[in-house]
Design a protein around this motif. Sequence first.
Motif, PDB file in Angstrom:
ATOM      1  N   GLN A 152       0.834  -1.209   0.000  1.00 49.99           N
ATOM      2  CA  GLN A 152       0.000   0.000   0.000  1.00 49.99           C
ATOM      3  C   GLN A 152       0.867   1.255   0.000  1.00 49.99           C
ATOM      4  N   ARG A 153       1.951   1.233   0.776  1.00 50.58           N
ATOM      5  CA  ARG A 153       2.846   2.402   0.805  1.00 50.58           C
ATOM      6  C   ARG A 153       3.438   2.660  -0.567  1.00 50.58           C
ATOM      7  N   GLN A 154       3.823   1.569  -1.250  1.00 51.35           N
ATOM      8  CA  GLN A 154       4.410   1.774  -2.566  1.00 51.35           C
ATOM      9  C   GLN A 154       3.353   2.297  -3.537  1.00 51.35           C
ATOM     10  N   ARG A 155       2.073   1.929  -3.327  1.00 54.78           N
ATOM     11  CA  ARG A 155       1.013   2.478  -4.183  1.00 54.78           C
ATOM     12  C   ARG A 155       0.812   3.971  -3.892  1.00 54.78           C
ATOM     13  N   VAL A 156       1.002   4.395  -2.653  1.00 58.53           N
ATOM     14  CA  VAL A 156       0.953   5.835  -2.350  1.00 58.53           C
ATOM     15  C   VAL A 156       2.080   6.535  -3.126  1.00 58.53           C
ATOM     16  N   ALA A 157       3.252   5.903  -3.134  1.00 59.83           N
ATOM     17  CA  ALA A 157       4.391   6.496  -3.851  1.00 59.83           C
ATOM     18  C   ALA A 157       4.096   6.598  -5.347  1.00 59.83           C
ATOM     19  N   ILE A 158       3.382   5.615  -5.890  1.00 54.60           N
ATOM     20  CA  ILE A 158       3.005   5.671  -7.309  1.00 54.60           C
ATOM     21  C   ILE A 158       2.015   6.816  -7.536  1.00 54.60           C
ATOM     22  N   ALA A 159       1.029   6.933  -6.646  1.00 51.66           N
ATOM     23  CA  ALA A 159       0.051   8.028  -6.779  1.00 51.66           C
ATOM     24  C   ALA A 159       0.753   9.375  -6.727  1.00 51.66           C
ATOM     25  N   ARG A 160       1.718   9.497  -5.814  1.00 53.19           N
ATOM     26  CA  ARG A 160       2.462  10.757  -5.693  1.00 53.19           C
ATOM     27  C   ARG A 160       3.262  11.041  -6.978  1.00 53.19           C
ATOM     28  N   ALA A 161       3.799   9.960  -7.592  1.00 52.49           N
ATOM     29  CA  ALA A 161       4.567  10.145  -8.829  1.00 52.49           C
ATOM     30  C   ALA A 161       3.657  10.521  -9.998  1.00 52.49           C
ATOM     31  N   LEU A 162       2.390  10.083  -9.943  1.00 51.79           N
ATOM     32  CA  LEU A 162       1.485  10.286 -11.081  1.00 51.79           C
ATOM     33  C   LEU A 162       0.652  11.552 -10.981  1.00 51.79           C
ATOM     34  N   VAL A 163       0.625  12.183  -9.809  1.00 60.58           N
ATOM     35  CA  VAL A 163      -0.340  13.256  -9.577  1.00 60.58           C
ATOM     36  C   VAL A 163      -0.080  14.480 -10.456  1.00 60.58           C
ATOM     37  N   THR A 164       1.152  14.646 -10.903  1.00 61.30           N
ATOM     38  CA  THR A 164       1.468  15.774 -11.782  1.00 61.30           C
ATOM     39  C   THR A 164       1.209  15.438 -13.258  1.00 61.30           C
ATOM     40  N   SER A 165       0.658  14.240 -13.525  1.00 59.02           N
ATOM     41  CA  SER A 165       0.502  13.748 -14.906  1.00 59.02           C
ATOM     42  C   SER A 165       1.824  13.837 -15.664  1.00 59.02           C
ATOM     43  N   PRO A 166       2.847  13.170 -15.157  1.00 58.99           N
ATOM     44  CA  PRO A 166       4.168  13.272 -15.780  1.00 58.99           C
ATOM     45  C   PRO A 166       4.223  12.533 -17.115  1.00 58.99           C
ATOM     46  N   LEU A 167       5.202  12.896 -17.932  1.00 58.39           N
ATOM     47  CA  LEU A 167       5.432  12.182 -19.185  1.00 58.39           C
ATOM     48  C   LEU A 167       6.071  10.832 -18.914  1.00 58.39           C
ATOM     49  N   LEU A 168       6.840  10.804 -17.828  1.00 59.74           N
ATOM     50  CA  LEU A 168       7.682   9.642 -17.571  1.00 59.74           C
ATOM     51  C   LEU A 168       7.697   9.358 -16.076  1.00 59.74           C
ATOM     52  N   VAL A 169       7.596   8.088 -15.724  1.00 55.08           N
ATOM     53  CA  VAL A 169       7.780   7.698 -14.326  1.00 55.08           C
ATOM     54  C   VAL A 169       9.035   6.836 -14.234  1.00 55.08           C
ATOM     55  N   LEU A 170       9.961   7.269 -13.400  1.00 56.62           N
ATOM     56  CA  LEU A 170      11.180   6.518 -13.131  1.00 56.62           C
ATOM     57  C   LEU A 170      11.005   5.825 -11.789  1.00 56.62           C
ATOM     58  N   ALA A 171      11.323   4.551 -11.725  1.00 58.72           N
ATOM     59  CA  ALA A 171      11.153   3.837 -10.466  1.00 58.72           C
ATOM     60  C   ALA A 171      12.421   3.037 -10.178  1.00 58.72           C
ATOM     61  N   ASP A 172      13.035   3.309  -9.043  1.00 60.44           N
ATOM     62  CA  ASP A 172      14.303   2.664  -8.694  1.00 60.44           C
ATOM     63  C   ASP A 172      14.039   1.478  -7.766  1.00 60.44           C
ATOM     64  N   GLU A 173      14.086   0.299  -8.322  1.00 59.29           N
ATOM     65  CA  GLU A 173      13.811  -0.952  -7.597  1.00 59.29           C
ATOM     66  C   GLU A 173      12.549  -0.840  -6.746  1.00 59.29           C
TER      67      GLU A 173
END
Length: 234
Positions: A152-173
Amino acid sequence: MPSTSFIRLDAVHKTYRLGETTVPALRGASLELRRGEFTALVGPSGSGKSTLLNMIGCIDEPDQGAVLVEGRDVAHLSDDERSQLRNEKIGFIFQSFNLVPVLDVYENVELPLLINDRIAASERHDRVLQAIRDVELDQYVHHAPDKLSGGQRQRVAIARALVTSPLLVLADEPTANLDSGTAHRLIDLMLALNAQRHVTFFFSTHDEKLMARVARTVYITDGVISGDTAAEPA
Ligand code: ADP
Ligand code: MG
């Protein structure tokens, strides 16, 4: 219309200096990512994965070589342009989630939007709730991170990464601290966001089972790209 490549690394070198010793982290890494791709970056510990992701994310800069985003060399951007790229066009997900413990789920996801004062409060509210819905955490909007599971915490991190509608999401392990079932569900979620919202994903892993789930795998060894499934003949 000829499309300029989305992300391009041209012979990127990076050496870290630790007192008297130097540690070469990237030794001429070249790579192209196309818009909409879902790509895994695979290599042993110390091979340069984090350094490479930090180059693309403008968190660090090359000693030699260039990083181009949509055809523009990021070294030639002004400071403002570079921070705009970093804050609005690129989302980051870290292995250790990096959530702020005193903030609830809503507030953690809202953070990247607070940097951008051009977004009205009502739009900010809508975007935060949409991002939380996208990762299926609607039931947990006001939970603190320590009340959530690792997945669930990692899904919060994904939501935080997506909230700006970025072109690219980088995820380090992003799955390194998750059990295998949770890791697969996280990949399912990332794949769905890639398909439905056309978010480009580039994530590092050394989990063999996850590599089988992605369209393209780029291999890195000792700071150079040593293989790329997209480059192999069909
Ligand atoms: P990976 O993410 O694949 O484990 P890294 O990009 O973190 O690899 O590291 C590549 C190499 O650079 C390693 O030898 C690592 O020890 C070194 N390195 C990474 N960051 C630093 C740093 N800030 N200072 C000194 N050496 C570093
Ligand atoms: Mg790393």
